[in-house]
Design an enzyme around this catalytic site. Structure first.
Site, PDB file in Angstrom:
ATOM      1  N   ALA A 110       0.870  -1.170   0.000  1.00 38.73           N
ATOM      2  CA  ALA A 110       0.000   0.000   0.000  1.00 38.73           C
ATOM      3  C   ALA A 110       0.913   1.228   0.000  1.00 38.73           C
ATOM      4  CB  ALA A 110      -0.892  -0.019   1.225  1.00 38.73           C
TER       5      ALA A 110
ATOM      6  N   GLY B 149       0.662  -4.954   0.953  1.00 37.13           N
ATOM      7  CA  GLY B 149      -0.565  -5.067   0.159  1.00 37.13           C
ATOM      8  C   GLY B 149      -0.352  -5.804  -1.158  1.00 37.13           C
TER       9      GLY B 149
ATOM     10  N   GLU C 197      -0.580  -9.369  -0.281  1.00 34.22           N
ATOM     11  CA  GLU C 197      -1.994  -9.622   0.047  1.00 34.22           C
ATOM     12  C   GLU C 197      -2.839  -9.714  -1.226  1.00 34.22           C
ATOM     13  OE1 GLU C 197      -1.800  -6.263   2.847  1.00 34.22           O
ATOM     14  OE2 GLU C 197      -2.781  -7.562   4.300  1.00 34.22           O
TER      15      GLU C 197
ATOM     16  N   GLU D 130       4.789  -5.071   7.377  1.00 40.52           N
ATOM     17  CA  GLU D 130       4.007  -4.031   8.068  1.00 40.52           C
ATOM     18  C   GLU D 130       4.434  -3.756   9.499  1.00 40.52           C
ATOM     19  OE1 GLU D 130       2.669  -6.301   6.071  1.00 40.52           O
ATOM     20  OE2 GLU D 130       1.077  -5.423   4.860  1.00 40.52           O
TER      21      GLU D 130
HETATM   22  N1  CO8 Z   1       4.543   3.134  -0.882  1.00 39.48           N
HETATM   23  C1  CO8 Z   1       4.924   4.301  -1.431  1.00 39.48           C
HETATM   24  N2  CO8 Z   1       6.024   4.425  -2.188  1.00 39.48           N
HETATM   25  C2  CO8 Z   1       6.789   3.333  -2.383  1.00 39.48           C
HETATM   26  C3  CO8 Z   1       6.453   2.083  -1.833  1.00 39.48           C
HETATM   27  C4  CO8 Z   1       5.253   1.999  -1.052  1.00 39.48           C
HETATM   28  N3  CO8 Z   1       4.827   0.859  -0.518  1.00 39.48           N
HETATM   29  N4  CO8 Z   1       7.384   1.192  -2.193  1.00 39.48           N
HETATM   30  C5  CO8 Z   1       8.273   1.864  -2.943  1.00 39.48           C
HETATM   31  N5  CO8 Z   1       7.929   3.155  -3.063  1.00 39.48           N
HETATM   32  C6  CO8 Z   1       8.611   4.210  -3.796  1.00 39.48           C
HETATM   33  C7  CO8 Z   1       9.858   4.697  -3.054  1.00 39.48           C
HETATM   34  O1  CO8 Z   1       9.509   5.629  -2.047  1.00 39.48           O
HETATM   35  C8  CO8 Z   1      10.658   5.319  -4.179  1.00 39.48           C
HETATM   36  O2  CO8 Z   1      10.108   6.571  -4.479  1.00 39.48           O
HETATM   37  P1  CO8 Z   1      11.136   7.815  -4.793  1.00 39.48           P
HETATM   38  O3  CO8 Z   1      11.855   7.392  -6.042  1.00 39.48           O
HETATM   39  O4  CO8 Z   1      10.210   8.959  -4.985  1.00 39.48           O
HETATM   40  O5  CO8 Z   1      12.033   7.933  -3.617  1.00 39.48           O
HETATM   41  C9  CO8 Z   1      10.320   4.402  -5.363  1.00 39.48           C
HETATM   42  O6  CO8 Z   1       9.121   3.707  -5.011  1.00 39.48           O
HETATM   43  C10 CO8 Z   1      11.405   3.370  -5.630  1.00 39.48           C
HETATM   44  O7  CO8 Z   1      11.635   2.671  -4.407  1.00 39.48           O
HETATM   45  P2  CO8 Z   1      13.123   2.533  -3.762  1.00 39.48           P
HETATM   46  O8  CO8 Z   1      13.998   3.647  -4.182  1.00 39.48           O
HETATM   47  O9  CO8 Z   1      12.944   2.296  -2.300  1.00 39.48           O
HETATM   48  O10 CO8 Z   1      13.592   1.200  -4.521  1.00 39.48           O
HETATM   49  P3  CO8 Z   1      14.580   0.097  -3.952  1.00 39.48           P
HETATM   50  O11 CO8 Z   1      14.879  -0.807  -5.095  1.00 39.48           O
HETATM   51  O12 CO8 Z   1      15.719   0.717  -3.226  1.00 39.48           O
HETATM   52  O13 CO8 Z   1      13.703  -0.711  -2.853  1.00 39.48           O
HETATM   53  C11 CO8 Z   1      11.729  -1.803  -2.033  1.00 39.48           C
HETATM   54  C12 CO8 Z   1      12.559  -1.409  -3.270  1.00 39.48           C
HETATM   55  C13 CO8 Z   1      12.532  -2.855  -1.200  1.00 39.48           C
HETATM   56  C14 CO8 Z   1      10.438  -2.415  -2.510  1.00 39.48           C
HETATM   57  C15 CO8 Z   1      11.497  -0.558  -1.161  1.00 39.48           C
HETATM   58  O14 CO8 Z   1      10.949   0.460  -1.991  1.00 39.48           O
HETATM   59  C16 CO8 Z   1      10.526  -0.783  -0.044  1.00 39.48           C
HETATM   60  O15 CO8 Z   1      10.920  -1.328   0.983  1.00 39.48           O
HETATM   61  N6  CO8 Z   1       9.268  -0.351  -0.219  1.00 39.48           N
HETATM   62  C17 CO8 Z   1       8.270  -0.444   0.811  1.00 39.48           C
HETATM   63  C18 CO8 Z   1       7.780  -1.868   0.941  1.00 39.48           C
HETATM   64  C19 CO8 Z   1       6.770  -1.958   2.058  1.00 39.48           C
HETATM   65  O16 CO8 Z   1       7.070  -1.709   3.198  1.00 39.48           O
HETATM   66  N7  CO8 Z   1       5.565  -2.336   1.704  1.00 39.48           N
HETATM   67  C20 CO8 Z   1       4.480  -2.497   2.658  1.00 39.48           C
HETATM   68  C21 CO8 Z   1       3.758  -1.205   2.807  1.00 39.48           C
HETATM   69  S1  CO8 Z   1       2.554  -1.291   4.087  1.00 39.48           S
HETATM   70  C22 CO8 Z   1       1.279  -2.137   3.392  1.00 39.48           C
HETATM   71  O17 CO8 Z   1       1.338  -2.578   2.277  1.00 39.48           O
HETATM   72  C23 CO8 Z   1       0.066  -2.295   4.240  1.00 39.48           C
HETATM   73  C24 CO8 Z   1      -1.091  -2.943   3.508  1.00 39.48           C
HETATM   74  C25 CO8 Z   1      -2.342  -2.830   4.311  1.00 39.48           C
HETATM   75  C26 CO8 Z   1      -2.766  -1.395   4.393  1.00 39.48           C
HETATM   76  C27 CO8 Z   1      -3.911  -1.216   5.294  1.00 39.48           C
HETATM   77  C28 CO8 Z   1      -4.237   0.240   5.387  1.00 39.48           C
HETATM   78  C29 CO8 Z   1      -4.799   0.637   6.708  1.00 39.48           C
END
Ligand code: CO8
Length: 259
Positions: free
Chosen positions: A65, A110, A113, A133
Protein backbone atom coordinates in the site's frame (compact mmCIF):
# COMPACT_ATOMS: atom_id res chain seq x y z
CA UNK A 1 -14.38 4.73 -16.16
CA UNK A 2 -11.07 5.59 -17.85
CA UNK A 3 -8.13 4.00 -16.09
CA UNK A 4 -4.98 5.93 -15.34
CA UNK A 5 -3.25 3.15 -13.41
CA UNK A 6 -4.53 -0.03 -15.05
CA UNK A 7 -3.50 -1.38 -18.44
CA UNK A 8 -5.80 -3.97 -19.95
CA UNK A 9 -5.00 -6.57 -22.60
CA UNK A 10 -6.95 -9.46 -23.97
CA UNK A 11 -5.85 -12.68 -25.52
CA UNK A 12 -8.93 -14.56 -26.71
CA UNK A 13 -10.95 -15.31 -23.60
CA UNK A 14 -8.10 -14.31 -21.28
CA UNK A 15 -7.86 -10.81 -19.82
CA UNK A 16 -4.70 -9.34 -18.31
CA UNK A 17 -4.78 -6.35 -15.99
CA UNK A 18 -1.46 -4.64 -15.27
CA UNK A 19 -1.19 -2.30 -12.30
CA UNK A 20 0.91 0.60 -13.45
CA UNK A 21 2.39 3.21 -11.14
CA UNK A 22 6.07 2.59 -11.87
CA UNK A 23 7.42 5.59 -9.95
CA UNK A 24 6.23 4.04 -6.68
CA UNK A 25 6.83 0.42 -7.76
CA UNK A 26 3.06 0.05 -8.32
CA UNK A 27 2.21 0.81 -4.69
CA UNK A 28 -1.54 0.83 -4.10
CA UNK A 29 -3.11 4.18 -3.36
CA UNK A 30 -6.80 5.09 -3.16
CA UNK A 31 -6.94 5.98 -6.86
CA UNK A 32 -5.55 2.58 -7.89
CA UNK A 33 -7.84 0.71 -5.51
CA UNK A 34 -10.81 2.66 -6.89
CA UNK A 35 -9.86 1.75 -10.46
CA UNK A 36 -9.28 -1.88 -9.50
CA UNK A 37 -12.68 -2.08 -7.84
CA UNK A 38 -14.38 -0.53 -10.86
CA UNK A 39 -12.52 -2.96 -13.12
CA UNK A 40 -13.61 -6.00 -11.08
CA UNK A 41 -17.19 -4.72 -10.74
CA UNK A 42 -17.46 -4.45 -14.54
CA UNK A 43 -15.48 -7.58 -15.39
CA UNK A 44 -17.38 -9.67 -17.92
CA UNK A 45 -17.20 -13.26 -16.69
CA UNK A 46 -19.14 -14.44 -19.75
CA UNK A 47 -16.63 -12.96 -22.18
CA UNK A 48 -13.47 -13.90 -20.27
CA UNK A 49 -12.64 -17.28 -18.78
CA UNK A 50 -9.55 -16.29 -16.82
CA UNK A 51 -8.00 -13.10 -15.44
CA UNK A 52 -4.26 -12.49 -15.01
CA UNK A 53 -3.09 -9.78 -12.60
CA UNK A 54 0.44 -8.42 -12.86
CA UNK A 55 2.51 -5.28 -12.23
CA UNK A 56 4.18 -2.91 -14.66
CA UNK A 57 7.92 -3.21 -15.23
CA UNK A 58 10.47 -5.84 -14.33
CA UNK A 59 11.07 -4.85 -10.73
CA UNK A 60 7.81 -4.91 -8.90
CA UNK A 61 4.42 -6.57 -8.86
CA UNK A 62 3.07 -4.28 -6.13
CA UNK A 63 5.41 -2.88 -3.44
CA UNK A 64 2.58 -2.54 -0.92
CA UNK A 65 0.00 0.00 0.00
CA UNK A 66 1.19 3.55 -0.64
CA UNK A 67 3.09 4.54 2.50
CA UNK A 68 3.05 8.24 1.58
CA UNK A 69 -0.76 8.14 1.54
CA UNK A 70 -0.97 6.17 4.79
CA UNK A 71 1.60 8.08 6.81
CA UNK A 72 -0.74 10.75 8.21
CA UNK A 73 -4.00 8.84 8.40
CA UNK A 74 -6.12 8.99 11.54
CA UNK A 75 -7.64 5.79 12.93
CA UNK A 76 -10.98 5.97 11.12
CA UNK A 77 -9.35 7.00 7.84
CA UNK A 78 -6.98 4.04 8.15
CA UNK A 79 -9.91 1.70 8.75
CA UNK A 80 -11.63 3.08 5.66
CA UNK A 81 -8.47 2.65 3.58
CA UNK A 82 -7.93 -0.87 4.91
CA UNK A 83 -11.48 -1.98 4.37
CA UNK A 84 -11.50 -0.57 0.83
CA UNK A 85 -8.49 -2.72 -0.07
CA UNK A 86 -9.95 -5.72 1.73
CA UNK A 87 -13.24 -5.30 -0.17
CA UNK A 88 -11.53 -5.08 -3.57
CA UNK A 89 -9.37 -8.12 -2.84
CA UNK A 90 -12.39 -10.13 -1.70
CA UNK A 91 -14.12 -9.27 -4.97
CA UNK A 92 -11.08 -10.62 -6.80
CA UNK A 93 -11.06 -13.76 -4.65
CA UNK A 94 -14.74 -14.40 -5.38
CA UNK A 95 -14.74 -13.37 -9.05
CA UNK A 96 -16.54 -16.03 -11.09
CA UNK A 97 -13.45 -16.87 -13.15
CA UNK A 98 -10.03 -18.00 -11.92
CA UNK A 99 -7.50 -15.24 -11.26
CA UNK A 100 -3.77 -15.86 -11.72
CA UNK A 101 -1.26 -13.51 -10.10
CA UNK A 102 1.83 -13.25 -12.29
CA UNK A 103 4.21 -11.83 -9.68
CA UNK A 104 7.01 -10.09 -11.54
CA UNK A 105 9.09 -8.70 -8.68
CA UNK A 106 8.30 -7.22 -5.26
CA UNK A 107 5.05 -8.43 -3.71
CA UNK A 108 5.28 -6.74 -0.34
CA UNK A 109 2.59 -5.81 2.14
CA UNK A 110 -0.56 -5.07 0.16
CA UNK A 111 1.16 -6.56 -2.91
CA UNK A 112 1.60 -9.92 -1.20
CA UNK A 113 -1.99 -9.62 0.05
CA UNK A 114 -3.23 -8.95 -3.49
CA UNK A 115 -1.34 -11.99 -4.77
CA UNK A 116 -2.83 -14.13 -1.99
CA UNK A 117 -6.35 -13.03 -2.92
CA UNK A 118 -5.80 -14.52 -6.39
CA UNK A 119 -6.56 -18.19 -7.00
CA UNK A 120 -3.08 -19.10 -8.22
CA UNK A 121 0.31 -17.41 -7.92
CA UNK A 122 3.25 -17.86 -10.27
CA UNK A 123 6.31 -15.66 -10.12
CA UNK A 124 9.52 -14.57 -11.78
CA UNK A 125 12.86 -15.63 -10.35
CA UNK A 126 13.47 -12.10 -9.00
CA UNK A 127 10.21 -12.03 -7.01
CA UNK A 128 10.20 -11.18 -3.29
CA UNK A 129 7.21 -11.81 -1.06
CA UNK A 130 6.71 -10.41 2.41
CA UNK A 131 4.55 -8.65 4.95
CA UNK A 132 6.83 -5.92 6.33
CA UNK A 133 4.01 -4.03 8.07
CA UNK A 134 5.06 -4.53 11.68
CA UNK A 135 8.27 -2.69 10.79
CA UNK A 136 6.06 0.30 9.97
CA UNK A 137 4.01 0.10 13.14
CA UNK A 138 0.97 -1.49 11.51
CA UNK A 139 -0.30 -4.97 10.69
CA UNK A 140 -1.27 -6.36 7.29
CA UNK A 141 -4.54 -4.54 6.60
CA UNK A 142 -5.73 -5.99 3.32
CA UNK A 143 -6.56 -9.41 4.82
CA UNK A 144 -3.01 -10.74 4.99
CA UNK A 145 -3.47 -12.06 8.52
CA UNK A 146 -6.52 -13.94 7.22
CA UNK A 147 -5.15 -15.42 4.02
CA UNK A 148 -1.49 -16.11 4.72
CA UNK A 149 -2.15 -18.62 7.51
CA UNK A 150 -4.75 -20.35 5.36
CA UNK A 151 -2.33 -20.53 2.46
CA UNK A 152 0.99 -21.52 4.01
CA UNK A 153 0.01 -22.62 7.53
CA UNK A 154 -0.11 -20.83 10.86
CA UNK A 155 3.53 -21.32 11.91
CA UNK A 156 5.13 -19.99 8.73
CA UNK A 157 2.59 -17.16 8.42
CA UNK A 158 3.29 -16.06 11.97
CA UNK A 159 7.05 -16.11 11.36
CA UNK A 160 6.80 -14.03 8.19
CA UNK A 161 4.32 -11.53 9.65
CA UNK A 162 6.09 -11.12 13.03
CA UNK A 163 9.58 -10.79 11.51
CA UNK A 164 8.60 -8.94 8.33
CA UNK A 165 11.17 -11.10 6.53
CA UNK A 166 10.83 -11.15 2.75
CA UNK A 167 11.20 -14.50 1.02
CA UNK A 168 12.80 -15.02 -2.37
CA UNK A 169 11.09 -16.94 -5.16
CA UNK A 170 12.67 -20.31 -4.34
CA UNK A 171 11.56 -20.15 -0.71
CA UNK A 172 8.11 -18.91 -1.74
CA UNK A 173 7.86 -22.02 -3.88
CA UNK A 174 9.04 -24.29 -1.09
CA UNK A 175 6.51 -22.96 1.44
CA UNK A 176 3.62 -23.05 -1.02
CA UNK A 177 3.18 -19.32 -1.45
CA UNK A 178 3.60 -19.74 -5.22
CA UNK A 179 2.91 -22.64 -7.55
CA UNK A 180 5.83 -22.12 -9.93
CA UNK A 181 8.85 -19.90 -10.60
CA UNK A 182 9.99 -18.87 -14.08
CA UNK A 183 12.68 -16.66 -15.58
CA UNK A 184 11.32 -13.13 -15.78
CA UNK A 185 11.19 -13.22 -19.60
CA UNK A 186 8.94 -16.29 -19.56
CA UNK A 187 6.55 -15.29 -16.79
CA UNK A 188 3.76 -13.79 -18.87
CA UNK A 189 3.82 -16.50 -21.53
CA UNK A 190 3.63 -19.11 -18.75
CA UNK A 191 0.70 -17.24 -17.20
CA UNK A 192 -1.08 -17.15 -20.56
CA UNK A 193 -0.31 -20.85 -21.05
CA UNK A 194 -1.91 -21.74 -17.71
CA UNK A 195 -4.86 -19.42 -18.38
CA UNK A 196 -5.34 -20.96 -21.83
CA UNK A 197 -5.50 -24.41 -20.29
CA UNK A 198 -8.10 -23.24 -17.80
CA UNK A 199 -10.07 -21.44 -20.52
CA UNK A 200 -10.27 -24.61 -22.63
CA UNK A 201 -12.29 -26.33 -19.89
CA UNK A 202 -16.02 -25.99 -19.29
CA UNK A 203 -16.39 -22.47 -17.86
CA UNK A 204 -19.45 -23.25 -15.74
CA UNK A 205 -17.64 -26.24 -14.25
CA UNK A 206 -14.52 -24.18 -13.53
CA UNK A 207 -16.69 -21.50 -11.91
CA UNK A 208 -18.51 -24.15 -9.86
CA UNK A 209 -15.19 -25.67 -8.77
CA UNK A 210 -13.92 -22.25 -7.66
CA UNK A 211 -17.07 -21.54 -5.67
CA UNK A 212 -16.91 -24.97 -4.05
CA UNK A 213 -13.26 -24.67 -3.05
CA UNK A 214 -13.73 -21.15 -1.66
CA UNK A 215 -17.00 -21.84 0.15
CA UNK A 216 -16.13 -25.29 1.47
CA UNK A 217 -12.82 -24.23 3.01
CA UNK A 218 -14.46 -22.93 6.15
CA UNK A 219 -17.37 -25.39 6.32
CA UNK A 220 -17.54 -28.42 8.60
CA UNK A 221 -16.59 -31.51 6.56
CA UNK A 222 -20.10 -32.99 6.35
CA UNK A 223 -21.58 -29.70 5.20
CA UNK A 224 -18.77 -29.24 2.67
CA UNK A 225 -19.24 -32.74 1.26
CA UNK A 226 -23.00 -32.19 0.93
CA UNK A 227 -22.37 -28.86 -0.77
CA UNK A 228 -20.05 -30.48 -3.31
CA UNK A 229 -22.62 -33.18 -4.06
CA UNK A 230 -25.29 -30.55 -4.72
CA UNK A 231 -23.06 -28.51 -7.05
CA UNK A 232 -21.85 -31.70 -8.76
CA UNK A 233 -25.46 -32.60 -9.52
CA UNK A 234 -26.13 -29.14 -10.94
CA UNK A 235 -23.36 -29.63 -13.50
CA UNK A 236 -25.70 -32.14 -15.15
CA UNK A 237 -28.07 -29.30 -15.98
CA UNK A 238 -25.50 -27.85 -18.40
CA UNK A 239 -24.97 -28.43 -22.10
CA UNK A 240 -21.25 -28.42 -21.41
CA UNK A 241 -21.58 -31.62 -19.35
CA UNK A 242 -23.54 -33.36 -22.09
CA UNK A 243 -21.26 -32.16 -24.89
CA UNK A 244 -18.08 -32.79 -22.90
CA UNK A 245 -18.96 -36.38 -22.06
CA UNK A 246 -20.29 -37.09 -25.54
CA UNK A 247 -17.09 -35.73 -27.07
CA UNK A 248 -15.07 -38.04 -24.82
CA UNK A 249 -17.16 -41.07 -25.81
CA UNK A 250 -16.72 -40.12 -29.49
CA UNK A 251 -12.98 -39.73 -28.91
CA UNK A 252 -13.25 -36.06 -29.86
CA UNK A 253 -12.59 -32.75 -28.18
CA UNK A 254 -15.29 -30.43 -26.91
CA UNK A 255 -15.38 -26.72 -27.61
CA UNK A 256 -17.23 -25.67 -24.48
CA UNK A 257 -19.83 -22.94 -24.87
CA UNK A 258 -20.37 -22.13 -21.21
CA UNK A 259 -24.02 -23.17 -21.33
N1 CO8 B 1 4.54 3.13 -0.88
C1 CO8 B 1 4.92 4.30 -1.43
N2 CO8 B 1 6.02 4.42 -2.19
C2 CO8 B 1 6.79 3.33 -2.38
C3 CO8 B 1 6.45 2.08 -1.83
C4 CO8 B 1 5.25 2.00 -1.05
N3 CO8 B 1 4.83 0.86 -0.52
N4 CO8 B 1 7.38 1.19 -2.19
C5 CO8 B 1 8.27 1.86 -2.94
N5 CO8 B 1 7.93 3.16 -3.06
C6 CO8 B 1 8.61 4.21 -3.80
C7 CO8 B 1 9.86 4.70 -3.05
O1 CO8 B 1 9.51 5.63 -2.05
C8 CO8 B 1 10.66 5.32 -4.18
O2 CO8 B 1 10.11 6.57 -4.48
P1 CO8 B 1 11.14 7.82 -4.79
O3 CO8 B 1 11.85 7.39 -6.04
O4 CO8 B 1 10.21 8.96 -4.98
O5 CO8 B 1 12.03 7.93 -3.62
C9 CO8 B 1 10.32 4.40 -5.36
O6 CO8 B 1 9.12 3.71 -5.01
C10 CO8 B 1 11.41 3.37 -5.63
O7 CO8 B 1 11.63 2.67 -4.41
P2 CO8 B 1 13.12 2.53 -3.76
O8 CO8 B 1 14.00 3.65 -4.18
O9 CO8 B 1 12.94 2.30 -2.30
O10 CO8 B 1 13.59 1.20 -4.52
P3 CO8 B 1 14.58 0.10 -3.95
O11 CO8 B 1 14.88 -0.81 -5.10
O12 CO8 B 1 15.72 0.72 -3.23
O13 CO8 B 1 13.70 -0.71 -2.85
C11 CO8 B 1 11.73 -1.80 -2.03
C12 CO8 B 1 12.56 -1.41 -3.27
C13 CO8 B 1 12.53 -2.85 -1.20
C14 CO8 B 1 10.44 -2.41 -2.51
C15 CO8 B 1 11.50 -0.56 -1.16
O14 CO8 B 1 10.95 0.46 -1.99
C16 CO8 B 1 10.53 -0.78 -0.04
O15 CO8 B 1 10.92 -1.33 0.98
N6 CO8 B 1 9.27 -0.35 -0.22
C17 CO8 B 1 8.27 -0.44 0.81
C18 CO8 B 1 7.78 -1.87 0.94
C19 CO8 B 1 6.77 -1.96 2.06
O16 CO8 B 1 7.07 -1.71 3.20
N7 CO8 B 1 5.57 -2.34 1.70
C20 CO8 B 1 4.48 -2.50 2.66
C21 CO8 B 1 3.76 -1.21 2.81
S1 CO8 B 1 2.55 -1.29 4.09
C22 CO8 B 1 1.28 -2.14 3.39
O17 CO8 B 1 1.34 -2.58 2.28
C23 CO8 B 1 0.07 -2.29 4.24
C24 CO8 B 1 -1.09 -2.94 3.51
C25 CO8 B 1 -2.34 -2.83 4.31
C26 CO8 B 1 -2.77 -1.39 4.39
C27 CO8 B 1 -3.91 -1.22 5.29
C28 CO8 B 1 -4.24 0.24 5.39
C29 CO8 B 1 -4.80 0.64 6.71
Amino acid sequence: MDYQYLKLAENGTICTVTISAPKSLNALNTAILTELEDFVDHFDCNKYRCLIVTGDGEKSFVAGADISEMANLQMLQAQTFGSRGARVFRKIETLHVPVIAAVNGFALGGGCELAMACDIRICSDNARFGQPEVGLGIIPGFSGTVRMARLIGMGMAKELIYTGRAVKADEALRIGLVNAVYPQAELMSKAIEMATRIAANAPLAVKAAKLCINDEYDMPADEAIANESTIFGRCFLTEDQKNGMQAFLNKGKCEFQGK
